[in-house]
Design a protein around this motif. Structure first.
Motif, short mmCIF file in Angstrom:
data_model
loop_
_atom_site.label_atom_id
_atom_site.label_comp_id
_atom_site.label_asym_id
_atom_site.label_seq_id
_atom_site.Cartn_x
_atom_site.Cartn_y
_atom_site.Cartn_z
N ALA A 160 3.20 9.42 -2.82
CA ALA A 160 1.93 8.80 -3.21
C ALA A 160 1.65 9.02 -4.69
O ALA A 160 1.13 8.13 -5.37
N VAL A 161 1.98 10.19 -5.19
CA VAL A 161 1.78 10.48 -6.61
C VAL A 161 2.71 9.63 -7.47
O VAL A 161 2.29 9.08 -8.50
N TYR A 162 3.97 9.48 -7.05
CA TYR A 162 4.88 8.57 -7.76
C TYR A 162 4.29 7.17 -7.80
O TYR A 162 4.28 6.49 -8.84
N TYR A 163 3.82 6.71 -6.63
CA TYR A 163 3.27 5.36 -6.50
C TYR A 163 2.08 5.18 -7.43
O TYR A 163 1.98 4.16 -8.14
N MET A 164 1.17 6.14 -7.44
CA MET A 164 -0.03 6.03 -8.27
C MET A 164 0.30 6.04 -9.76
O MET A 164 -0.41 5.43 -10.57
N THR A 165 1.35 6.74 -10.12
CA THR A 165 1.76 6.77 -11.52
C THR A 165 2.05 5.36 -12.02
O THR A 165 1.64 4.98 -13.13
N SER A 166 2.73 4.57 -11.21
CA SER A 166 3.03 3.19 -11.58
C SER A 166 1.83 2.27 -11.38
O SER A 166 1.52 1.44 -12.23
N ARG A 167 1.13 2.42 -10.26
CA ARG A 167 -0.01 1.53 -9.93
C ARG A 167 -1.11 1.66 -10.97
O ARG A 167 -1.74 0.67 -11.34
N SER A 168 -1.34 2.87 -11.45
CA SER A 168 -2.39 3.09 -12.45
C SER A 168 -1.96 2.67 -13.84
O SER A 168 -2.75 2.72 -14.78
N THR A 172 2.33 -3.86 -9.97
CA THR A 172 1.95 -4.40 -8.67
C THR A 172 2.32 -3.42 -7.55
O THR A 172 2.97 -2.40 -7.78
N ILE A 173 1.91 -3.78 -6.32
CA ILE A 173 2.21 -2.95 -5.16
C ILE A 173 3.72 -2.80 -4.99
O ILE A 173 4.24 -1.70 -4.81
N PHE A 174 4.45 -3.93 -5.05
CA PHE A 174 5.89 -3.89 -4.84
C PHE A 174 6.58 -3.11 -5.96
O PHE A 174 7.50 -2.32 -5.71
N GLU A 175 6.17 -3.35 -7.19
CA GLU A 175 6.76 -2.63 -8.32
C GLU A 175 6.49 -1.13 -8.23
O GLU A 175 7.37 -0.31 -8.55
N ILE A 210 5.98 6.13 3.49
CA ILE A 210 4.66 6.68 3.82
C ILE A 210 3.90 7.02 2.55
O ILE A 210 2.68 6.84 2.47
N GLY A 211 4.62 7.49 1.55
CA GLY A 211 3.97 7.83 0.28
C GLY A 211 3.31 6.64 -0.38
O GLY A 211 2.20 6.74 -0.91
N SER A 212 3.95 5.47 -0.35
CA SER A 212 3.37 4.28 -0.96
C SER A 212 2.14 3.80 -0.20
O SER A 212 1.16 3.34 -0.80
N ALA A 213 2.19 3.88 1.14
CA ALA A 213 1.02 3.51 1.94
C ALA A 213 -0.16 4.43 1.63
O ALA A 213 -1.30 3.98 1.46
N GLY A 217 -3.95 3.72 -0.68
CA GLY A 217 -5.29 4.23 -0.36
C GLY A 217 -5.87 5.01 -1.52
O GLY A 217 -7.06 4.90 -1.84
N PHE A 218 -5.04 5.82 -2.17
CA PHE A 218 -5.48 6.55 -3.37
C PHE A 218 -5.95 5.58 -4.45
O PHE A 218 -6.93 5.84 -5.16
N PHE A 219 -5.25 4.46 -4.57
CA PHE A 219 -5.57 3.47 -5.60
C PHE A 219 -6.99 2.94 -5.43
O PHE A 219 -7.77 2.89 -6.38
N TYR A 220 -7.35 2.54 -4.20
CA TYR A 220 -8.70 2.03 -3.96
C TYR A 220 -9.74 3.14 -4.10
O TYR A 220 -10.86 2.90 -4.56
N ALA A 221 -9.37 4.34 -3.67
CA ALA A 221 -10.30 5.45 -3.82
C ALA A 221 -10.56 5.74 -5.29
O ALA A 221 -11.70 6.00 -5.71
N LYS A 222 -9.53 5.68 -6.11
CA LYS A 222 -9.70 5.93 -7.55
C LYS A 222 -10.57 4.85 -8.18
O LYS A 222 -11.42 5.14 -9.03
N LYS A 223 -10.38 3.59 -7.77
CA LYS A 223 -11.23 2.52 -8.29
C LYS A 223 -12.70 2.79 -7.98
O LYS A 223 -13.57 2.61 -8.83
N SER A 224 -12.97 3.23 -6.76
CA SER A 224 -14.35 3.51 -6.36
C SER A 224 -14.93 4.67 -7.16
O SER A 224 -16.09 4.64 -7.57
N ILE A 225 -14.13 5.71 -7.36
CA ILE A 225 -14.60 6.88 -8.10
C ILE A 225 -14.89 6.52 -9.55
O ILE A 225 -15.91 6.93 -10.12
N ILE A 226 -14.01 5.74 -10.18
CA ILE A 226 -14.22 5.34 -11.57
C ILE A 226 -15.45 4.46 -11.70
O ILE A 226 -16.25 4.61 -12.64
N LYS A 227 -15.66 3.54 -10.74
CA LYS A 227 -16.86 2.71 -10.78
C LYS A 227 -18.13 3.54 -10.63
O LYS A 227 -19.20 3.15 -11.08
#
Length: 290
Positions: A160-168, A172-175, A210-213, A217-227
């Motif tokens: 999940a941390v690897y995924y967030m590094t790229s997503r943030s 994209t999700i696939f990338e 499982i980490g990407s899934a 979720g972390f991605f949307y949570a971070k968006k909410s926290i930043i907002k």
């Protein structure tokens, strides 16, 4: 070890809670007021005929001789997350930070007892680390017998941390999934960890999938926290701690004042339609990001 399992399980459940409620929070967020005192890129549109319902006006149409359209209504001082473009420079910095963190993580795992890591330290000392890496790569992958905490808690979290590094970083999700798969496979299983043990079959699957899934979720949570001005339960401390747990390297990078490079874009696009002349009205749009 029992206390460690309980603690890590609690952390996983806490983080998973973000994935369950973050999407609902995202959907329930009401749009913030736009600061109308700030206008850029005003385009004049002349003689646009607009048809309106009879219930609103006595006549069926009216002429708006001059209309000003703002193509970049942006609230000032509002953080942009995720970036509007792929920030390769940010991703490069984050990846470099992984290299430093991997050295520290390797040292911590090496210091842990062999009962927890299943590392053969004697073989590493006798034949050298490079020799052991070659032997492990040739022998793998295998179904390992590591503790369930390592296989099904720490590995999905790492993915999940690897995924967030790229997503943030604007990918994209696939990338981001591909980045998580690359880091968990090449960087860790066949890279750092292969110096000590044979690559694991379940880790090659569990970590990125499982980490990407979990990471989305972390991605949307971070968006909410930043907002919410980086607050959780009105607390800046809880907000920053949550961001640090979900996206540690980007959070650290931002805390050092990282800023995207300035980007400008000039484009030609239709901004209205002149019914009298039966043609579209075109205008130039200039965008600048800092």
């Amino acid at each position: 070890m029992t206390q460690t399992k309980i603690f890590l399980s609690f952390v996983l459940l806490t983080l998973t809670g973000f994935t369950v409620f973050s999407q609902q929070v995202e959907n329930n967020n009401t749009p913030q007021d736009i600061n109308l005192n700030h206008f850029d890129n005003l385009v004049a549109v002349n003689d646009v005929n607009v048809t309106t319902p009879d219930s609103l006006y006595n006549s069926t149409s009216y002429n708006n001789t001059t209309t000003l359209i703002d193509t970049t209504l942006v609230k000032q001082n509002t953080p942009v997350y995720p970036p509007a473009f792929r920030d390769y420079r940010r991703l490069g910095y984050d990846t470099a930070m992984y290299l430093g963190a991997a050295v520290v993580a390797f040292g911590i795992l090496y210091a842990m007892p062999e009962s927890a890591t299943n590392w053969d330290k004697e073989a590493m000392k006798e034949n050298g680390i490079t020799y052991k890496w070659k032997q492990n790569v040739k022998a793998g992958p295998v179904w390992d017998e590591d503790d369930w905490v390592l296989n099904y808690i720490t590995h999905p979290y790492s993915g999940a941390v690897y995924y967030m590094t790229s997503r943030s970083s604007g990918f994209t999700i696939f990338e981001s999934f591909l980045y998580s798969a690359f880091m968990s496979t090449c960087f860790w299983e066949y890279g750092i960890e292969a110096f000590a043990e044979i690559p694991s079959k379940q880790d090659l699957i569990v970590t990125p999938v499982i980490g990407s899934a979990l990471g989305e979720g972390f991605f949307y949570a971070k968006k909410s926290i930043i907002k919410n001005d980086r607050r959780v339960l009105r607390s800046k401390f809880l907000g920053y701690t949550s961001l640090l747990l979900m996206d540690p390297f980007n959070t650290i990078l931002d805390s050092f004042g990282y800023k995207e490079r300035q980007k400008t874009q000039l484009s030609l696009a239709p901004v209205g339609f002149d019914k009298g002349a039966n043609k579209a009205i075109w205008g130039l749009t200039f965008n600048m990001q800092f």
